[in-house]
Design a protein around this motif. Structure first.
Motif, PDB file in Angstrom:
ATOM      1  N   LYS A   1       0.909  -1.299   0.050  1.00  0.00           N
ATOM      2  CA  LYS A   1       0.067  -0.058  -0.127  1.00  0.00           C
ATOM      3  C   LYS A   1       0.842   1.450   0.212  1.00  0.00           C
ATOM      4  CE  LYS A   1      -4.165  -1.607   2.340  1.00  0.00           C
ATOM      5  NZ  LYS A   1      -5.206  -1.385   3.469  1.00  0.00           N
TER       6      LYS A   1
ATOM      7  N   CYS B   1       4.065   1.419  -0.855  1.00  0.00           N
ATOM      8  CA  CYS B   1       4.515   1.626  -2.242  1.00  0.00           C
ATOM      9  C   CYS B   1       3.699   2.138  -3.444  1.00  0.00           C
ATOM     10  CB  CYS B   1       5.274   0.115  -2.620  1.00  0.00           C
ATOM     11  SG  CYS B   1       6.606  -0.582  -1.690  1.00  0.00           S
ATOM     12  N   ASN B   2       2.677   1.895  -3.276  1.00  0.00           N
ATOM     13  CA  ASN B   2       1.651   2.273  -4.183  1.00  0.00           C
ATOM     14  C   ASN B   2       1.555   3.767  -4.311  1.00  0.00           C
ATOM     15  OD1 ASN B   2       0.992  -0.126  -5.127  1.00  0.00           O
ATOM     16  ND2 ASN B   2      -0.780  -0.495  -4.115  1.00  0.00           N
TER      17      ASN B   2
ATOM     18  N   GLU C   1       6.912   0.223  -8.007  1.00  0.00           N
ATOM     19  CA  GLU C   1       6.432  -1.299  -8.256  1.00  0.00           C
ATOM     20  C   GLU C   1       6.721  -2.185  -7.191  1.00  0.00           C
ATOM     21  OE1 GLU C   1       6.639  -4.476 -11.863  1.00  0.00           O
ATOM     22  OE2 GLU C   1       8.215  -3.042 -11.982  1.00  0.00           O
TER      23      GLU C   1
END
Length: 376
Positions: A328, A330-331, A336
């Motif tokens: 989450k 990282c998003n 990626e």
């Protein structure tokens, strides 16, 4: 006695190896451990045996007689008891947390007190206020000790100088009393009280380790001024022999280069960014982290060196970020990322689907300690 946020263990390790090279017997107390608790207590140059450790802990438990005591307090008491039973020339102590109220700070005096780089970490115990954190770390300074201050950020250094202004102890500051004036691939020049000396670069990776080594050398040169006799030859041998596992350690996954580093705070992230940027290396990151750390800021800082992220949980650790939580974040950062249920699955995924040139495993010393044998 050593306090600080980053570099405590490396600095201690450099001092230990130099002293051992000079035929001194050294006790050390460090934390956390990577694989075995015994790593925390070194008695006269040798790790404590499991049997001796067990017997001592049982004795301390009996003496404590059921009174409230923390994990770190009982293990520190055990360490001090063991140190009292075996002779050594030096005891090097690393604080567990903070300084003023740290369990190691029960000692009445010390020859040298070292303050390594300070930043924000362990906010749940030390708070968000950097000035308050500095005050806690400076709490280890004893009357009459010699103080060595490592390289610090401007704000931190300014506050330290203000706090120590009325302190009569002899003080050595990085950049003022000792500083690195030049370096090449194999050596660096340290200027110590106007005298320039050439030393070997550490075998530990990262330019920050040269800074940690310079702090350790300043401590050794101070010991020489106090009547000890440690040669430059022994200093150089000690620096080259120094090991401090889990800090930019190199390993392999088949033919892929793997870097293992226990960095878990923003300053640790900065050192990773500095190292990989200098080497012009981009990595796939396998990360596991305790959920009391600032994962967003950590990933944001090292984003420029990342090709992508594999999220894992730290094995057998209830306070770990779950892989889905890491994904989450990282998003949010536009990274990626993929979640994997274990380190073995993460390795398999990277080998079969990604085939990267370089892998970095980071986010927690606990994670690195549990998985490093797979790569070395």
């Amino acid at each position: 006695h050593i306090a600080g946020t980053n570099g405590k263990g490396s600095t201690l390790s450099f001092i230990k190896y130099i002293l051992i090279e000079s035929d001194y017997k050294v006790h050390t107390y460090t934390s956390p451990h990577l694989k075995s608790f015994n790593e925390r207590i070194v008695l006269a140059n040798k790790q404590v045996t499991t049997n001796k450790l067990l017997q001592t802990l049982l004795y301390i438990k009996k003496i404590n007689a059921g009174e409230p005591i923390t994990f770190f307090e009982i293990t520190t008491a055990a360490a001090f008891y063991l140190f009292s039973k075996e002779k050594a020339d030096f005891l090097i102590l690393e604080t567990g947390l903070g300084g003023r109220l740290d369990a190691t700070n029960v000692i009445d005096n010390s020859l040298i007190d070292i303050i390594t780089p300070i930043s924000i970490d362990h906010q749940e115990f030390l708070g968000q206020n950097i000035l308050g954190i500095i005050d806690e770390k400076l709490g280890i300074i004893k009357k009459g000790s010699h103080i060595i201050i490592s390289k610090q950020k401007k704000l931190v250094l300014s506050h330290i100088k203000k706090k120590l202004k009325t302190n009569k102890n002899h003080k050595l500051f990085f950049e003022k009393n000792f500083t690195i004036i030049d370096k090449d691939k194999k050596t660096f020049i340290l200027k110590y009280n106007k005298i320039e000396k050439i030393f070997k670069k550490p075998s530990l990776l990262g330019e920050h380790q040269v800074e940690n080594a310079s702090t350790a050398i300043a401590a050794i040169l101070k010991l020489n001024q106090l009547g000890y006799s440690i040669s430059e030859k022994d200093i150089n041998k000690g620096i080259l022999k120094t090991k401090w596992p889990g800090r930019l350690e190199q390993g392999k996954l088949r033919n892929i280069k793997v870097y293992l580093d226990g960095a878990h705070n923003i300053d640790g992230a900065k050192q990773l960014l500095r190292y990989f940027k200098d080497k012009k290396i981009k990595v796939w990151l396998i990360i596991g982290m305790l959920n009391n750390k600032n994962l967003f800021n950590f990933l944001k800082k090292i984003k420029p060196i990342l090709n992508g992220v594999i999220a894992v949980s730290i094995p057998d650790e209830k306070n770990t970020f779950m892989p889905r939580e890491i994904v989450k974040i990282c998003n949010l950062l536009g990274l990626e990322s993929f979640s994997q249920p274990s380190i073995n699955k993460a390795n398999q995924f990277l080998l079969e689907k990604i085939k990267p040139k370089n892998i970095l495993i980071s986010g927690s010393l606990y994670l690195v300690g549990k998985i490093r044998d797979k790569y070395l």
